[in-house]
Design a protein around this motif. Structure first.
Motif, short mmCIF file in Angstrom:
data_model
loop_
_atom_site.label_atom_id
_atom_site.label_comp_id
_atom_site.label_asym_id
_atom_site.label_seq_id
_atom_site.Cartn_x
_atom_site.Cartn_y
_atom_site.Cartn_z
N ILE A 139 1.74 5.12 -3.31
CA ILE A 139 0.90 4.32 -2.15
C ILE A 139 0.38 5.15 -1.00
O ILE A 139 -0.75 4.86 -0.53
CB ILE A 139 2.13 3.40 -1.70
CG1 ILE A 139 2.15 2.30 -2.81
CG2 ILE A 139 1.42 2.66 -0.43
CD1 ILE A 139 3.35 1.14 -2.54
N ALA A 140 1.31 6.18 -0.68
CA ALA A 140 0.77 7.28 0.18
C ALA A 140 -0.64 7.87 0.05
O ALA A 140 -1.40 7.92 0.53
CB ALA A 140 1.81 8.20 0.62
N SER A 178 15.13 -2.10 -5.88
CA SER A 178 14.51 -3.33 -5.82
C SER A 178 12.91 -3.02 -4.75
O SER A 178 12.07 -3.46 -5.21
CB SER A 178 15.36 -4.30 -4.85
OG SER A 178 16.81 -4.55 -5.83
N LEU A 179 13.28 -2.35 -3.66
CA LEU A 179 12.06 -1.96 -3.00
C LEU A 179 11.15 -1.06 -3.67
O LEU A 179 9.99 -1.35 -3.66
CB LEU A 179 12.65 -1.35 -1.86
CG LEU A 179 11.46 -0.83 -0.57
CD1 LEU A 179 10.90 -2.31 -0.27
CD2 LEU A 179 12.03 -0.04 0.55
N GLY A 180 11.79 -0.11 -4.58
CA GLY A 180 10.76 0.65 -5.24
C GLY A 180 9.89 -0.11 -6.32
O GLY A 180 8.76 -0.08 -6.66
N LEU A 181 10.54 -1.06 -7.05
CA LEU A 181 10.11 -1.97 -8.03
C LEU A 181 9.01 -2.79 -7.29
O LEU A 181 7.84 -3.02 -7.95
CB LEU A 181 11.19 -2.64 -8.76
CG LEU A 181 12.03 -1.92 -9.57
CD1 LEU A 181 13.14 -2.95 -10.14
CD2 LEU A 181 11.15 -1.29 -10.94
N ALA A 182 9.33 -3.13 -6.29
CA ALA A 182 8.21 -4.18 -5.58
C ALA A 182 7.31 -3.38 -5.09
O ALA A 182 5.96 -3.91 -5.10
CB ALA A 182 9.18 -4.87 -4.47
N MET A 183 7.35 -2.07 -4.71
CA MET A 183 6.13 -1.27 -4.21
C MET A 183 5.30 -0.95 -5.43
O MET A 183 4.09 -0.82 -5.44
CB MET A 183 6.62 -0.08 -3.70
CG MET A 183 7.38 -0.40 -2.23
SD MET A 183 8.13 1.07 -1.35
CE MET A 183 6.59 2.17 -1.11
N TRP A 184 5.94 -0.68 -6.55
CA TRP A 184 5.31 -0.29 -7.66
C TRP A 184 4.33 -1.59 -8.24
O TRP A 184 3.30 -1.35 -8.73
CB TRP A 184 6.12 0.12 -8.92
CG TRP A 184 6.22 1.54 -9.23
CD1 TRP A 184 7.56 2.13 -8.61
CD2 TRP A 184 5.43 2.57 -9.26
NE1 TRP A 184 7.51 3.58 -8.51
CE2 TRP A 184 6.14 3.91 -9.19
CE3 TRP A 184 4.01 2.57 -9.44
CZ2 TRP A 184 5.46 5.09 -9.18
CZ3 TRP A 184 3.37 3.85 -9.84
CH2 TRP A 184 4.01 5.06 -9.62
N SER A 185 5.16 -2.66 -8.28
CA SER A 185 4.56 -4.01 -8.35
C SER A 185 3.25 -4.38 -7.61
O SER A 185 2.17 -4.62 -8.05
CB SER A 185 5.28 -5.14 -8.45
OG SER A 185 6.37 -5.08 -9.11
N PHE A 186 3.37 -3.97 -6.42
CA PHE A 186 2.24 -4.13 -5.33
C PHE A 186 1.01 -3.33 -5.52
O PHE A 186 -0.11 -3.72 -5.72
CB PHE A 186 2.65 -3.91 -3.97
CG PHE A 186 1.48 -3.81 -2.88
CD1 PHE A 186 0.97 -5.04 -2.49
CD2 PHE A 186 0.94 -2.46 -2.65
CE1 PHE A 186 0.16 -5.02 -1.50
CE2 PHE A 186 -0.03 -2.59 -1.37
CZ PHE A 186 -0.49 -3.85 -1.17
N HIS A 187 1.62 -1.92 -6.11
CA HIS A 187 0.38 -0.70 -6.38
C HIS A 187 -0.23 -1.40 -7.63
O HIS A 187 -1.84 -1.66 -7.54
CB HIS A 187 1.07 0.34 -7.00
CG HIS A 187 0.35 1.24 -7.37
ND1 HIS A 187 -0.71 1.92 -6.86
CD2 HIS A 187 0.32 2.00 -8.50
CE1 HIS A 187 -1.55 2.70 -7.72
NE2 HIS A 187 -0.84 2.73 -8.78
N PHE A 188 0.18 -1.83 -8.83
CA PHE A 188 -0.42 -2.21 -9.80
C PHE A 188 -1.31 -3.54 -9.69
O PHE A 188 -2.29 -3.80 -10.53
CB PHE A 188 0.53 -2.43 -11.04
CG PHE A 188 0.95 -0.84 -11.80
CD1 PHE A 188 0.07 -0.19 -12.04
CD2 PHE A 188 2.18 -0.65 -11.60
CE1 PHE A 188 0.64 0.86 -12.92
CE2 PHE A 188 2.80 0.54 -11.93
CZ PHE A 188 1.83 1.62 -12.67
N MET A 189 -0.73 -4.45 -9.06
CA MET A 189 -0.88 -5.81 -8.73
C MET A 189 -2.58 -5.83 -7.93
O MET A 189 -3.37 -6.52 -8.24
CB MET A 189 -0.19 -6.66 -7.84
CG MET A 189 -0.55 -7.93 -7.89
SD MET A 189 0.86 -9.16 -7.47
CE MET A 189 1.45 -8.41 -6.24
#
Length: 206
Positions: A139-140, A178-189
């Motif tokens: 994300i960075a 949990s936070l990392g999975l949410a960030m990865w989800s946001f990235h792909f989404m």
């Protein structure tokens, strides 16, 4: 000029990440939540360390239909299914690497073997690096695709967040998963042309 700056920036990134990993290890050398039951709970041994270990034995030995109903008076499982499967994987590894006694259903309650503590601490560190560190880095790069210096600052500040380090590596939890999975989800989404993966990411963060 650019070619000479790149190795310096790479070295800075490696140094910062290495220092933050070392900080997590040092925090993990201190007492965890509920160690030796010093919290004095009557209805359940210890604290979040024991809860996490208990969830590993639940997910390892019980069918998924019983994960959220088994003996709720003793640290009932409250993770959503995806992160509960992380507990399953950790439980399986603990069974193999530490021994079946570390995650034996019911009889392993209050298990605080030194080897198992090292395994538990290592599992938080490895999952933190694999899921949260990588998500922050990706994300960075999206936020600062050209300015490597600013990108390093973003990564360093995100990974140095005190509450995450103290709660996960000191107190003992897996919030970085949990936070990392949410960030990865946001990235792909939010990627262009992500329609095929969007239903999956909605389930992950939903």
């Amino acid at each position: 000029m650019t070619s000479s700056v790149a190795p310096i920036q790479s070295s800075a990134a490696v140094t910062i990440i290495s220092a933050l990993i070392l900080l997590r290890i040092l925090v993990g050398c201190h007492r965890h939540s509920g160690e030796n039951n010093y919290l004095g709970k009557v209805d359940g041994y210890g604290g979040d360390y024991e809860a996490q270990r208990h969830w590993m034995e639940i997910t390892l030995h019980l069918p998924i239909g019983q994960w959220y109903t088994y003996d709720l008076t003793y640290w009932g499982l409250d993770y959503p299914p995806l992160t509960a499967y992380v507990s399953y994987v950790c439980g399986f590894l603990s069974h193999v690497l530490v021994g079946p006694e570390s995650v034996a259903l019911f009889t392993s309650r209050a298990f605080e073997d030194v080897t198992h503590k090292a395994f538990m601490r290592a599992s938080v560190l490895v999952l933190d690096a694999m899921i949260y560190f990588s998500a922050v880095w990706v994300i960075a790069k999206r936020l600062e695709p050209k300015d490597a210096k600013e990108r390093i600052w973003i990564v360093g500040l995100a990974l140095a967040q005190p509450s995450m380090i103290l709660v996960d590596h000191g107190h003992f939890q897996y919030n970085s998963v949990s936070l990392g999975l949410a960030m990865w989800s946001f990235h792909f989404m939010t990627l262009i042309g992500s329609d095929t993966i969007q239903p999956f990411t909605n389930c992950v963060i939903g």
